[in-house]
Design an enzyme around this catalytic site. Structure first.
Site, PDB file in Angstrom:
ATOM      1  N   ASP A   1      61.890 -16.288   9.142  1.00  0.00           N
ATOM      2  CA  ASP A   1      63.277 -15.362   8.802  1.00  0.00           C
ATOM      3  C   ASP A   1      64.106 -16.072   8.314  1.00  0.00           C
ATOM      4  O   ASP A   1      64.596 -17.348   9.043  1.00  0.00           O
ATOM      5  CB  ASP A   1      63.749 -14.832  10.279  1.00  0.00           C
ATOM      6  CG  ASP A   1      65.330 -14.124   9.799  1.00  0.00           C
ATOM      7  OD1 ASP A   1      65.364 -13.781   8.832  1.00  0.00           O
ATOM      8  OD2 ASP A   1      66.034 -13.925  11.003  1.00  0.00           O
TER       9      ASP A   1
ATOM     10  N   ASN B   1      67.314 -15.086   6.910  1.00  0.00           N
ATOM     11  CA  ASN B   1      68.579 -14.930   6.499  1.00  0.00           C
ATOM     12  C   ASN B   1      69.137 -14.771   7.855  1.00  0.00           C
ATOM     13  O   ASN B   1      70.243 -13.755   8.314  1.00  0.00           O
ATOM     14  CB  ASN B   1      68.908 -13.937   5.580  1.00  0.00           C
ATOM     15  CG  ASN B   1      68.092 -12.404   6.096  1.00  0.00           C
ATOM     16  OD1 ASN B   1      67.313 -12.611   7.011  1.00  0.00           O
ATOM     17  ND2 ASN B   1      68.299 -11.515   5.251  1.00  0.00           N
TER      18      ASN B   1
ATOM     19  N   ASP C   1      68.582 -12.317  10.474  1.00  0.00           N
ATOM     20  CA  ASP C   1      68.490 -10.970  10.806  1.00  0.00           C
ATOM     21  C   ASP C   1      67.264 -10.909  11.919  1.00  0.00           C
ATOM     22  O   ASP C   1      67.036  -9.668  12.462  1.00  0.00           O
ATOM     23  CB  ASP C   1      68.546  -9.828   9.684  1.00  0.00           C
ATOM     24  CG  ASP C   1      67.185  -9.849   9.035  1.00  0.00           C
ATOM     25  OD1 ASP C   1      66.184 -10.812   9.235  1.00  0.00           O
ATOM     26  OD2 ASP C   1      67.008  -9.227   8.005  1.00  0.00           O
TER      27      ASP C   1
ATOM     28  N   ASP D   1      60.788 -12.733   6.380  1.00  0.00           N
ATOM     29  CA  ASP D   1      60.922 -12.202   4.995  1.00  0.00           C
ATOM     30  C   ASP D   1      60.049 -12.840   3.944  1.00  0.00           C
ATOM     31  O   ASP D   1      59.426 -13.999   4.243  1.00  0.00           O
ATOM     32  CB  ASP D   1      62.559 -12.179   4.649  1.00  0.00           C
ATOM     33  CG  ASP D   1      63.117 -13.426   5.256  1.00  0.00           C
ATOM     34  OD1 ASP D   1      62.586 -14.534   4.906  1.00  0.00           O
ATOM     35  OD2 ASP D   1      64.194 -13.478   6.281  1.00  0.00           O
TER      36      ASP D   1
ATOM     37  N   ASP E   1      48.134  -6.129   0.842  1.00  0.00           N
ATOM     38  CA  ASP E   1      47.559  -5.192   1.614  1.00  0.00           C
ATOM     39  C   ASP E   1      48.021  -3.726   1.305  1.00  0.00           C
ATOM     40  O   ASP E   1      48.969  -3.284   0.970  1.00  0.00           O
ATOM     41  CB  ASP E   1      48.119  -5.274   3.156  1.00  0.00           C
ATOM     42  CG  ASP E   1      47.167  -4.997   4.198  1.00  0.00           C
ATOM     43  OD1 ASP E   1      46.569  -4.017   3.952  1.00  0.00           O
ATOM     44  OD2 ASP E   1      47.362  -5.492   5.015  1.00  0.00           O
TER      45      ASP E   1
ATOM     46  N   ASP F   1      43.341  -1.610   3.232  1.00  0.00           N
ATOM     47  CA  ASP F   1      43.359  -1.075   4.884  1.00  0.00           C
ATOM     48  C   ASP F   1      42.678   0.221   5.229  1.00  0.00           C
ATOM     49  O   ASP F   1      42.658   0.976   4.382  1.00  0.00           O
ATOM     50  CB  ASP F   1      44.889  -0.828   5.035  1.00  0.00           C
ATOM     51  CG  ASP F   1      45.352  -0.333   6.225  1.00  0.00           C
ATOM     52  OD1 ASP F   1      45.039  -1.430   7.293  1.00  0.00           O
ATOM     53  OD2 ASP F   1      45.366   0.666   6.615  1.00  0.00           O
TER      54      ASP F   1
ATOM     55  N   GLU G   1      38.568  -3.453   4.764  1.00  0.00           N
ATOM     56  CA  GLU G   1      38.697  -3.266   6.145  1.00  0.00           C
ATOM     57  C   GLU G   1      37.678  -1.990   6.695  1.00  0.00           C
ATOM     58  O   GLU G   1      38.012  -0.988   6.246  1.00  0.00           O
ATOM     59  CB  GLU G   1      39.995  -3.041   6.862  1.00  0.00           C
ATOM     60  CG  GLU G   1      40.048  -3.113   8.346  1.00  0.00           C
ATOM     61  CD  GLU G   1      41.306  -2.468   8.938  1.00  0.00           C
ATOM     62  OE1 GLU G   1      41.645  -2.810  10.139  1.00  0.00           O
ATOM     63  OE2 GLU G   1      41.827  -1.606   8.146  1.00  0.00           O
TER      64      GLU G   1
ATOM     65  N   HIS H   1      46.361  -9.511  12.931  1.00  0.00           N
ATOM     66  CA  HIS H   1      47.648  -8.670  13.301  1.00  0.00           C
ATOM     67  C   HIS H   1      47.446  -7.769  14.152  1.00  0.00           C
ATOM     68  O   HIS H   1      48.268  -7.308  14.835  1.00  0.00           O
ATOM     69  CB  HIS H   1      48.593  -8.403  12.087  1.00  0.00           C
ATOM     70  CG  HIS H   1      47.770  -7.476  11.427  1.00  0.00           C
ATOM     71  ND1 HIS H   1      46.857  -7.522  10.445  1.00  0.00           N
ATOM     72  CD2 HIS H   1      48.079  -5.998  11.317  1.00  0.00           C
ATOM     73  CE1 HIS H   1      46.239  -6.428  10.018  1.00  0.00           C
ATOM     74  NE2 HIS H   1      47.155  -5.383  10.468  1.00  0.00           N
ATOM     75  N   ASP H   2      45.933  -7.406  14.409  1.00  0.00           N
ATOM     76  CA  ASP H   2      45.679  -6.030  15.393  1.00  0.00           C
ATOM     77  C   ASP H   2      44.910  -6.888  16.445  1.00  0.00           C
ATOM     78  O   ASP H   2      44.703  -6.054  17.318  1.00  0.00           O
ATOM     79  CB  ASP H   2      44.603  -5.377  14.628  1.00  0.00           C
ATOM     80  CG  ASP H   2      45.555  -4.435  13.477  1.00  0.00           C
ATOM     81  OD1 ASP H   2      46.716  -4.280  13.077  1.00  0.00           O
ATOM     82  OD2 ASP H   2      44.404  -4.120  12.594  1.00  0.00           O
TER      83      ASP H   2
HETATM   84  O1  TEU Z   1      43.795  -0.814  11.090  1.00  0.00           O
HETATM   85  C1  TEU Z   1      42.568   0.009  11.103  1.00  0.00           C
HETATM   86  C2  TEU Z   1      41.935  -0.068  12.083  1.00  0.00           C
HETATM   87  O2  TEU Z   1      40.918   0.485  11.964  1.00  0.00           O
HETATM   88  C3  TEU Z   1      42.629  -0.043  13.453  1.00  0.00           C
HETATM   89  O3  TEU Z   1      42.443   1.052  14.362  1.00  0.00           O
HETATM   90  C4  TEU Z   1      42.247  -1.311  14.287  1.00  0.00           C
HETATM   91  O4  TEU Z   1      40.766  -0.939  14.666  1.00  0.00           O
HETATM   92  C5  TEU Z   1      43.424  -1.288  15.517  1.00  0.00           C
HETATM   93  O5  TEU Z   1      44.351  -1.788  14.879  1.00  0.00           O
HETATM   94  C6  TEU Z   1      42.940  -2.092  16.447  1.00  0.00           C
HETATM   95  O6  TEU Z   1      43.654  -1.904  17.731  1.00  0.00           O
HETATM   96  C7  TEU Z   1      44.760  -0.846   9.968  1.00  0.00           C
HETATM   97  C8  TEU Z   1      45.724  -1.919  10.102  1.00  0.00           C
HETATM   98  O7  TEU Z   1      45.133  -3.422  10.050  1.00  0.00           O
HETATM   99  C9  TEU Z   1      46.656  -1.949  11.372  1.00  0.00           C
HETATM  100  O8  TEU Z   1      47.646  -2.603  11.401  1.00  0.00           O
HETATM  101  C10 TEU Z   1      47.134  -0.194  11.104  1.00  0.00           C
HETATM  102  O9  TEU Z   1      47.888  -0.090  12.120  1.00  0.00           O
HETATM  103  C11 TEU Z   1      45.949   0.767  10.746  1.00  0.00           C
HETATM  104  O10 TEU Z   1      45.470   0.228   9.822  1.00  0.00           O
HETATM  105  C12 TEU Z   1      46.926   1.847  10.107  1.00  0.00           C
HETATM  106  O11 TEU Z   1      47.125   1.551   8.797  1.00  0.00           O
HETATM  107 CA    CA Z   2      65.095 -11.921   7.484  1.00  0.00          CA
END
Ligand code: TEU
Ligand code: CA
Length: 587
Positions: free
Chosen positions: A23, A25, A27, A31, A100, A224, A276, A349-350
């Site tokens: 970040d 700035n 907030d 970013d 993405d 995605d 994905e 990130h999931d």
């Molecule tokens: O994730 C798709 C997906 O299949 C998810 O169900 C994934 O298995 C789940 O997040 C696991 O807990 C993508 C993105 O990576 C995710 O961040 C999004 O929330 C999702 O699509 C909807 O766009």
């Molecule tokens: Ca920021």
């Protein structure tokens, strides 16, 4: 157009979740200027491609995965100019940039959806041109069209029509059931209505928008949830309501991907795509990540991540069984060889942090175990992905109360499972701390100053308190750090062709503690040995590595002392890679 050589086969990708990266700035939200500021850091690590999670204008119910305008940048992140600077600055450092693309669904606040939900016809009786952009069905037996459950909980159908003229529509929030008209489909949350790819008008809009981005100079896309763009057209009930099998890989999926390739991807000679696809198998990968460039460059499969799933999907304490994992990886590595291309990843990130899933994240061997897992992954065939902070050995965080949780998936699961009695509140909080997506989303740990050097303001999500021990500044200064181990792994991939091209062969496959394999080229072999346990273990090494023949042997990398590697005796979490080559000859 003939594509250029596949540069991405030699790449290592760095994934950025911009909200949590840096970040600039104050907030509390990461970013785009923050990403630009850290490009040199990524370059130093050695990654030559970035996948950045969505920065488009969004209603932010799912942190950017609910887009309201594909051609605008969310103000939290910066401006379109910042994106252009990011592209230029990345390219100046030899770094490719993937964005993405979330095209299975939009936000319910997307203008297309506002129009679509006004009904089949305009007040004048003419057809509503936006109706077909989404998937609308009449209800059945006084309820939803079928029993599909949304991935983020609840029915996958919400009943909601508003004509914008009706008095009661003033209070009508999209994403909420208002009990009127037809139902729309949403595989994820009600705020993420699924686009109707059966509409050629919709497809053309998407293709035009994707070309617009490529014309700006980006180097490709992470697609995605793309396996869901074609659904079973009969929308059948499923036995348990599980939506994934029926809503993915529908009968038109191949045709849609081919069209996307023809009308968009094939027009650019030097791009890469990673799709994905949950529900993937090597058989599907052979089609969608094949070598002839007619589909995607590679896919993200989920089978290895599903190994510790259970009855309540991911909400379980189950652990991955190493032997099962080895069989699975062998299956992927050997089946795709020469036919399709793998991606290699444990983190995104999931996912919860990988070093809390395996290894000694709370103990004294944390760094050693992190390096072991990294070596195992990076020595396989495919393109490795490093998720921000993975290169530092970042771990899961402990959520002390549900108020600290931000993720829509975790919050919905909390509501559902604590209400229906599946888990107590305490159990559910434990499970969220173990498996929840927010583990990956705590701020990047840059240094030991306030908020880990992420922000001078109040971060949008809690900082992992272990930032005083785990942070980039410390690791950059320390040659034996996890960061420098990753740096070396990436360097090895750039130096030794065998890491990209060698055939995969399991070693001592049924060994319950040790993950070992070979990579093989005609005049060269690589032996990779990883002890996944916190105790000593032994492994049966291939004979040719033990004999004192004329072949040269060198240790390319290790996280231990590795003096007696030939005994096959390993200390806790030991990992080493040995290269064997012809000493006189062509190598
Ligand atoms: O994730 C798709 C997906 O299949 C998810 O169900 C994934 O298995 C789940 O997040 C696991 O807990 C993508 C993105 O990576 C995710 O961040 C999004 O929330 C999702 O699509 C909807 O766009
Ligand atoms: Ca920021």
């Amino acid at each position: 157009m003939k594509r250029l050589p596949k540069w991405w086969k030699k790449s290592v990708v760095y994934q950025i979740y911009p909200r949590s990266f840096r970040d600039t700035n104050g907030d509390g939200i990461g970013d785009l200027p923050g990403v630009i500021e850290k490009l040199d850091y990524i370059r130093e690590l050695g990654c030559d491609t970035i996948w950045i999670c969505p920065f488009f204008e969004s209603s932010n119910y799912d942190n950017g995965y609910d887009i309201t305008d594909y051609e605008k940048v969310l103000a939290d992140f910066g401006t379109m100019e910042d994106v252009e600077t990011l592209i230029a600055e990345a390219h100046a450092r030899g770094i490719h940039l993937l964005i993405d693309m979330v095209v299975n669904h939009t936000s319910c606040k997307h203008p297309w959806f506002f129009e679509s939900r006004k009904g089949r016809e305009n007040p004048m009786g003419t057809p509503n041109p936006f109706r077909e952009y989404y998937i609308w069905k009449p209800g059945k037996n006084g309820g939803a069209p079928n029993n599909w459950e949304a991935i983020f909980g609840g029915s996958a159908w919400t009943q909601c029509e508003c004509d914008g003229n009706n008095k009661s529509d003033e209070n009508c929030e999209c994403g909420e059931n208002n009990g009127r008209g037809e139902y729309y489909l949403h595989i994820f949350s009600p705020m993420q209505p699924d686009l109707n790819w059966e509409s050629s008008k919709l497809r053309d809009e998407i293709f035009r928008m994707m070309r617009w981005w490529l014309d700006k100079g980006i180097d490709g896309f992470r697609m995605d949830a793309v396996c869901y763009i074609s659904k079973d057209p009969s929308f059948p009930d499923t036995t348990d309501g599980n939506i994934r099998p029926c809503a993915s890989f529908g009968p038109h999926f191949q045709a849609f991907v081919r069209e996307l390739n023809e009308k968009v991807l094939s027009k650019y000679e030097n791009i890469m795509t990673v799709a994905e696809m949950s529900e993937s198998t090597p058989e599907r990968a052979e089609i969608y990540a094949n070598e002839d460039d007619s589909m995607f460059s590679m896919i993200f499969q989920f089978q290895h991540l599903d190994l510790d799933g259970g009855d309540s999907f991911k909400w379980t304490h189950r652990r991955i069984n190493l032997r099962e994992l080895k069989h699975l990886m062998e299956y992927w590595q050997t089946n795709l060889y020469g036919r399709a291309w793998n991606s290699l990843y444990w983190s995104n990130h999931d996912q919860p942090r990988i070093f809390s899933r395996f290894g000694d994240s709370e103990g004294p061997l944390h760094e050693k175990s992190a390096k072991m897992i990294a070596a195992c992954t990076h020595m396989m065939q495919g393109t490795p992905y490093v998720f921000q902070g993975e290169e530092l050995g970042m771990t899961n965080v402990r959520f002390e109360s549900i108020e600290e949780v931000r993720d829509i998936e975790s919050l919905n699961a909390w509501k559902k499972f604590t209400a229906d009695g599946t888990f107590s509140e305490a159990e559910m909080l434990d499970l969220i701390s173990l498996r929840g997506r927010d583990n990956a989303r705590t701020p990047m740990q840059w240094d030991d100053s306030q908020n880990a050097g992420f922000s001078t303001g109040t971060p949008w999500i809690k900082v992992n308190p272990n930032y005083t021990q785990i942070n980039a500044a410390d690791q950059l200064a320390r040659p034996d750090s996890v960061f420098h181990f990753y740096q070396k792994l990436i360097q090895l991939r750039k130096t030794y062709e065998i890491i990209t091209a060698g055939r995969y062969e399991s070693v001592d496959l049924e060994n319950p503690d040790v993950f070992a394999f070979l990579r093989v080229l005609p005049d060269e072999k690589l032996l990779v040995v990883c002890n996944f346990t916190n105790h000593p273990a032994s492994v049966a090494l291939p004979k040719e590595f033990l004999s004192e023949n004329e072949k040269g042997k060198e240790i390319l990398i290790t996280n231990g002392s590795c003096t007696n590697w030939k005994d096959g005796k390993l200390e806790a979490y030991d990992a080493f890679v040995v290269r064997m080559f012809e000493t006189c000859g062509m190598v």
